[in-house]
Design an enzyme around this catalytic site. Structure first.
Site, PDB file in Angstrom:
ATOM      1  N   CYS A   3      89.832 104.133  68.773  1.00 28.47           N
ATOM      2  CA  CYS A   3      90.499 103.726  70.014  1.00 28.47           C
ATOM      3  C   CYS A   3      91.989 103.400  69.812  1.00 28.47           C
ATOM      4  O   CYS A   3      92.784 104.307  69.622  1.00 28.47           O
ATOM      5  CB  CYS A   3      89.720 102.564  70.629  1.00 28.47           C
ATOM      6  N   HIS A  13      83.468 103.031  70.188  1.00 30.69           N
ATOM      7  CA  HIS A  13      83.121 101.734  69.618  1.00 30.69           C
ATOM      8  C   HIS A  13      81.612 101.738  69.447  1.00 30.69           C
ATOM      9  O   HIS A  13      80.919 102.642  69.911  1.00 30.69           O
ATOM     10  CB  HIS A  13      83.526 100.611  70.577  1.00 30.69           C
TER      11      HIS A  13
END
Ligand code: GLN
Length: 219
Positions: free
Chosen positions: A94, A194
């Site tokens: 990310c 994630h």
């Protein structure tokens, strides 16, 4: 005893949604394989030497922390690029993934410079919209399916010279429109997953550890 040395890049600043779990999962897998493990947090003002590590992990973060690390990150550029070009195993999630590219425009539409080692770039979604929720992808090389969750305001575009890490089965991935997810170059993976992704996808964790082990010259 044989040793696996892990670098947790800015682990004290960029660590959203329990991304440290990736370091823990990788370390656990290495110990199961008979390796001693050393984990080093390399943060602002610390030196990074490419030859020191078998695995580098760069987690996600809030815009605020991404901005804090940007100047220091550029000072580490040469050694990080060397590590990547030499085929070191590098996982960026990310915010970390965004910072490997050219730039990231944050939620206030302010530019944060990236490392510019790769040509992807990240813009922000209109009106503060974020991509959140479950994500499922298929690995672009071996078709393995990985799951996780995503939570990002950034929309990332790969350049023509980049290959995606995977293709979106469910969720949004890089930009919600072209079905690409993350990127892969040699043994460097950038991804929005994630999870922590290595804890939720044991096979990926094992595959990356095996590359780290085969890269080692002192096995
Ligand atoms: N701040 C970035 C974004 O919102 C990265 C988010 C993250 O790492 N979870 O896109």
């Amino acid at each position: 005893m044989k040793k696996i040395k892990i670098c947790h890049l800015y682990g004290n600043l960029l660590n959203t949604y329990g991304d440290v779990g990736n370091v823990m999962a990788f370390a656990h897998e290495a110990r199961k394989n008979g390796y001693e493990v050393e984990i080093v947090t390399v943060s602002i003002g610390d030196k990074f030497y490419s030859a020191d590590y078998d695995f580098v992990f760069f987690g996600g973060g809030q815009d605020y922390e991404q901005r804090i690390v940007q100047t220091d990150l550029l000072e580490k550029k040469d050694e990080l690029k060397k590590y990547i070009d030499d085929g070191g195993v590098f996982l960026a999630i990310c915010g970390g993934y965004q910072l490997l590219g050219q730039y990231y425009f944050d939620a206030y539409n302010k530019k944060i410079e990236g490392l510019n080692i790769f040509n992807h770039y990240t813009e922000n979604q209109d009106k503060g919209t974020r991509f959140t929720g479950k994500i499922k992808i298929k690995d672009a090389i071996n078709n393995k399916v990985y799951e996780g969750f995503e939570n990002h305001g950034g929309i990332t575009h790969l350049s023509d010279d980049q290959k995606p890490f995977g293709f979106v089965i469910e969720g949004n991935g890089n930009n919600g429109s072209d079905k690409t997810e993350g990127f892969r170059y040699k043994n460097t993976i950038g991804t929005y997953l994630h999870g922590p992704v290595l804890a939720r996808n044991e096979e990926l964790c094992k595959d990356l550890l095996n590359i780290s082990i085969s890269n080692k010259t002192d096995n």
